[in-house]
Design a protein around this motif. Structure first.
Motif, PDB file in Angstrom:
ATOM      1  N   GLU A 145     -97.956 -22.363  37.279  1.00  0.00           N
ATOM      2  CA  GLU A 145     -97.073 -21.211  37.101  1.00  0.00           C
ATOM      3  C   GLU A 145     -97.764 -20.020  36.446  1.00  0.00           C
ATOM      4  N   HIS A 146     -98.993 -20.203  35.979  1.00  0.00           N
ATOM      5  CA  HIS A 146     -99.698 -19.109  35.324  1.00  0.00           C
ATOM      6  C   HIS A 146    -100.190 -18.099  36.352  1.00  0.00           C
ATOM      7  N   GLN A 147     -99.738 -16.912  36.225  1.00  0.00           N
ATOM      8  CA  GLN A 147    -100.213 -15.787  37.022  1.00  0.00           C
ATOM      9  C   GLN A 147    -100.546 -14.687  36.023  1.00  0.00           C
ATOM     10  N   PRO A 148    -101.756 -14.731  35.446  1.00  0.00           N
ATOM     11  CA  PRO A 148    -102.078 -13.771  34.389  1.00  0.00           C
ATOM     12  C   PRO A 148    -101.757 -12.330  34.768  1.00  0.00           C
ATOM     13  N   ASP A 149    -101.102 -11.669  33.855  1.00  0.00           N
ATOM     14  CA  ASP A 149    -100.734 -10.267  34.019  1.00  0.00           C
ATOM     15  C   ASP A 149    -101.797  -9.433  33.322  1.00  0.00           C
ATOM     16  N   MET A 150    -102.625  -8.776  34.091  1.00  0.00           N
ATOM     17  CA  MET A 150    -103.707  -7.982  33.520  1.00  0.00           C
ATOM     18  C   MET A 150    -103.288  -6.537  33.254  1.00  0.00           C
ATOM     19  N   ASP A 151    -102.003  -6.237  33.417  1.00  0.00           N
ATOM     20  CA  ASP A 151    -101.525  -4.895  33.082  1.00  0.00           C
ATOM     21  C   ASP A 151    -101.635  -4.692  31.578  1.00  0.00           C
ATOM     22  N   THR A 152    -102.050  -3.503  31.197  1.00  0.00           N
ATOM     23  CA  THR A 152    -102.156  -3.214  29.776  1.00  0.00           C
ATOM     24  C   THR A 152    -100.870  -2.541  29.293  1.00  0.00           C
TER      25      THR A 152
END
Length: 173
Positions: A145-152
């Motif tokens: 389920e991990h979908q890293p969010d790289m938005d700052t």
């Protein structure tokens, strides 16, 4: 009494990083309530319940060769049997076989709601947000389920939107 509470809460906040980096998942029982709500933007996931949270964090972090989480700048506001905390964090993740380089570093913040329990202070609600990152974005590769969010994220925008529990607790009159 409040100063003792603040020291105990800062200990809980720092124990989180040690437990995580040492893969001592049982120590999360000393950090979080059973019904914890944990919203980790950088992990791209939100969990409810301690067992679910521990299992998922173990799955994600076991894929890494190493990691180091640093907690700093803790601020604590105690209101009876509830408390609000704010901390900055740095996260170094290492996965030697990641194509494109072995490391990723994130910087961000946590804001927490804690409750006093019969076993001491525990985090009941945690929100984590990413301010900036550098390195190889393939290191925190998606896992289940991990979908890293790289938005700052900008702290002042969250503050203006009244989405930082610590600041909201300070503003209550």
């Amino acid at each position: 009494m409040v100063e003792n509470d603040k020291a105990a809460i800062i200990e809980v906040l720092n124990l989180y990083a040690l437990a995580l980096d040492a893969h001592q998942w049982h120590l999360f029982d000393r950090v979080f309530t059973e019904d914890v709500s944990a919203d980790f933007g950088p992990a791209g996931a939100e969990w409810t319940g301690l067992e679910n949270f521990k299992k998922s964090f173990a799955e994600f972090h076991d894929r890494l060769d190493s990691h180091q989480h640093t907690m700093m700048g803790q601020l604590v506001h105690v209101k009876g049997d509830m408390a609000y905390a704010f901390s900055y964090g740095n996260w170094l993740l290492i996965r030697a076989d990641a194509e494109g380089g072995p490391s990723w570093v994130g910087n961000g913040w946590y804001h927490d709601v804690l409750v006093r329990t019969s076993r001491g202070w525990r985090i009941q609600k945690r929100v984590c947000r990413l301010l900036d990152w550098t390195g190889n974005p393939a290191v925190p590769e998606p896992h289940k389920e991990h979908q890293p969010d790289m938005d700052t994220n900008s702290l002042h925008q969250f503050a203006e939107a009244k989405q930082v529990s610590f600041l909201e607790a300070l503003d209550e009159r």
